[in-house]
Design a protein around this motif. Structure first.
Motif, mmCIF file in Angstrom:
data_model
loop_
_atom_site.group_PDB
_atom_site.id
_atom_site.type_symbol
_atom_site.label_atom_id
_atom_site.label_comp_id
_atom_site.label_asym_id
_atom_site.label_seq_id
_atom_site.Cartn_x
_atom_site.Cartn_y
_atom_site.Cartn_z
ATOM 1 N N GLU A 64 -28.691 -52.502 0.950
ATOM 2 C CA GLU A 64 -28.011 -52.980 2.160
ATOM 3 C C GLU A 64 -27.346 -51.807 2.861
ATOM 4 N N GLY A 68 -20.018 -53.039 4.730
ATOM 5 C CA GLY A 68 -18.662 -53.353 5.193
ATOM 6 C C GLY A 68 -17.849 -53.935 4.052
ATOM 7 N N SER A 112 -24.528 -42.034 4.554
ATOM 8 C CA SER A 112 -24.990 -42.523 5.848
ATOM 9 C C SER A 112 -26.391 -43.085 5.691
ATOM 10 N N MET A 131 -24.931 -52.716 12.316
ATOM 11 C CA MET A 131 -24.697 -51.294 12.107
ATOM 12 C C MET A 131 -25.644 -50.414 12.919
ATOM 13 N N MET A 134 -24.335 -49.823 16.824
ATOM 14 C CA MET A 134 -23.290 -48.829 17.095
ATOM 15 C C MET A 134 -23.790 -47.381 17.029
HETATM 16 C C1 LIG Z 1 -19.603 -53.968 12.150
HETATM 17 S S1 LIG Z 1 -19.485 -53.519 10.479
HETATM 18 C C2 LIG Z 1 -20.591 -54.708 9.744
HETATM 19 C C3 LIG Z 1 -20.349 -54.852 8.288
HETATM 20 C C4 LIG Z 1 -21.327 -55.798 7.551
HETATM 21 N N1 LIG Z 1 -22.709 -55.340 7.663
HETATM 22 C C5 LIG Z 1 -21.228 -57.205 8.100
HETATM 23 O O1 LIG Z 1 -22.171 -57.606 8.769
HETATM 24 O O2 LIG Z 1 -20.209 -57.862 7.880
HETATM 25 C C6 LIG Z 1 -20.487 -52.045 10.417
HETATM 26 C C7 LIG Z 1 -20.459 -51.373 9.051
HETATM 27 O O3 LIG Z 1 -21.494 -50.396 9.008
HETATM 28 C C8 LIG Z 1 -20.959 -49.182 8.499
HETATM 29 N N2 LIG Z 1 -21.788 -48.117 9.082
HETATM 30 C C9 LIG Z 1 -21.905 -47.788 10.379
HETATM 31 N N3 LIG Z 1 -22.777 -46.800 10.544
HETATM 32 C C10 LIG Z 1 -23.232 -46.499 9.311
HETATM 33 C C11 LIG Z 1 -24.169 -45.546 8.812
HETATM 34 N N4 LIG Z 1 -24.815 -44.709 9.639
HETATM 35 N N5 LIG Z 1 -24.390 -45.505 7.499
HETATM 36 C C12 LIG Z 1 -23.756 -46.344 6.637
HETATM 37 N N6 LIG Z 1 -22.862 -47.259 7.045
HETATM 38 C C13 LIG Z 1 -22.602 -47.338 8.364
HETATM 39 C C14 LIG Z 1 -19.521 -49.172 8.958
HETATM 40 O O4 LIG Z 1 -18.720 -48.309 8.185
HETATM 41 C C15 LIG Z 1 -19.156 -50.641 8.781
HETATM 42 O O5 LIG Z 1 -18.716 -50.928 7.488
#
Ligand SMILES: C[S@@+](CC[C@H](N)C(=O)[O-])C[C@H]1O[C@@H](n2cnc3c(N)ncnc32)[C@H](O)[C@@H]1O
Length: 274
Positions: A64, A68, A112, A131, A134
């Motif tokens: 996954e 988050g 990442s 994710m 963004m």
């Molecule tokens: C909006 S939250 C969504 C969390 C979870 N997937 C949910 O749907 O409840 C986005 C998550 O993705 C992580 N994230 C963003 N860019 C990422 C990347 N390039 N690699 C790993 N994690 C990332 C952030 O730290 C955050 O925890």
């Protein structure tokens, strides 16, 4: 591929989003700090669709991206896959997800999603929610390429993201909405149209097998209750206590509402051909 539940980095844990104050914090971590656990635009409903459509079983090796606070991780773990590995770049969030991991075959790495360091071709399912939106375009492509690299032939890649509608939306509207979203959530947000999400997956080599759209209603009362249940009361109490957070959340909801004709949540399941 097995990453133990305690595969934490040695650094001292920080607060979510690096401990920024309410005015500056990324929107998803602000909502998380207020007690919200479901941080994706289509809520539990779309996650349910995604998990059902991916069709997990006990032989699946699941990765996954961006778990988050582990809300989807818990749903995935309930299907008892052979292994689960979260890839989360925020160390504090990774530690929250780790709290749900109890077996040696379950882990969460702080990394990442575009360069996970995980072995090639050993996963049968990669899932990532809220994710990709963004990331800027090149980074989106790198993450999709990493999903491809991790998956064995026949593997499934499931995404749950924000999309613009209709497919022929005026690019000026896309720019305006993306600009307002980024400003209000304090994270660069660039949704794509359904056609553009599909194209990105297809250009990587995936076949898009399933697709669905639900309204983007993350901060609407009905969806809040569906997603959070009784926790809504705690979120409301926290909002009442924190004026800056309240202003931010109301601001986010205003932007979501203003652009509701052009913003939806999309789920897609794509296959890496055999
Ligand atoms: C909006 S939250 C969504 C969390 C979870 N997937 C949910 O749907 O409840 C986005 C998550 O993705 C992580 N994230 C963003 N860019 C990422 C990347 N390039 N690699 C790993 N994690 C990332 C952030 O730290 C955050 O925890």
């Amino acid at each position: 591929m097995v990453v133990g539940p305690l595969s934490a980095t040695s650094e001292k844990p920080k607060s979510l989003g690096g401990g920024l104050e309410s005015k500056k914090m990324p929107g998803h971590f602000l909502l998380a700090r207020l007690g919200k656990r479901v941080l994706r635009p289509g809520g539990r409903e779309l996650t349910g669709w995604l998990v059902d459509t991916v069709g997990l079983d006990r032989s699946d090796r699941v990765v996954e991206f961006g778990p988050g606070l582990g809300a989807t991780a818990r749903i995935l773990l309930a299907c008892e896959p052979a292994s689960y590995t979260g890839v989360e770049r925020d160390e504090t969030a990774a530690n929250v997800t780790r709290d749900y991991l109890v077996k040696d075959s379950q882990g969460c790495v702080v990394a990442s999603a575009e360069s996970t360091g995980l072995p090639q071709g050993e996963s049968t399912v990669v899932i990532g929610e809220a994710m990709l939106t963004m990331q800027r375009e090149q980074r989106k492509r790198e993450i999709v390429a990493e999903a491809w690299r991790l998956l064995a032939p026949g593997g499934r890649y499931a995404i749950h993201e924000l999309a613009f509608v209709p497919d022929d939306v005026d690019p000026a509207v896309e720019d305006e909405v993306a600009g307002e979203l980024s400003k209000t959530i304090h994270v660069g947000a660039r949704p794509l149209t359904a056609a553009a999400w599909r194209q990105m997956l297809v250009e990587q080599g995936f076949t898009v097998r399933d697709e669905t759209i639900v309204p983007m209603a993350l901060l609407e009362p009905r969806r809040l209750i569906e997603d959070e249940g009784f926790r809504v009361l705690r979120i409301a109490a926290n909002l009442l206590r924190d004026r800056d957070a309240r202003k931010r959340v109301m601001g986010m909801r205003r932007v979501f509402r203003r652009h509701s004709d052009h913003l939806v949540a999309i789920g897609m399941v794509a296959i890496k051909p055999e």
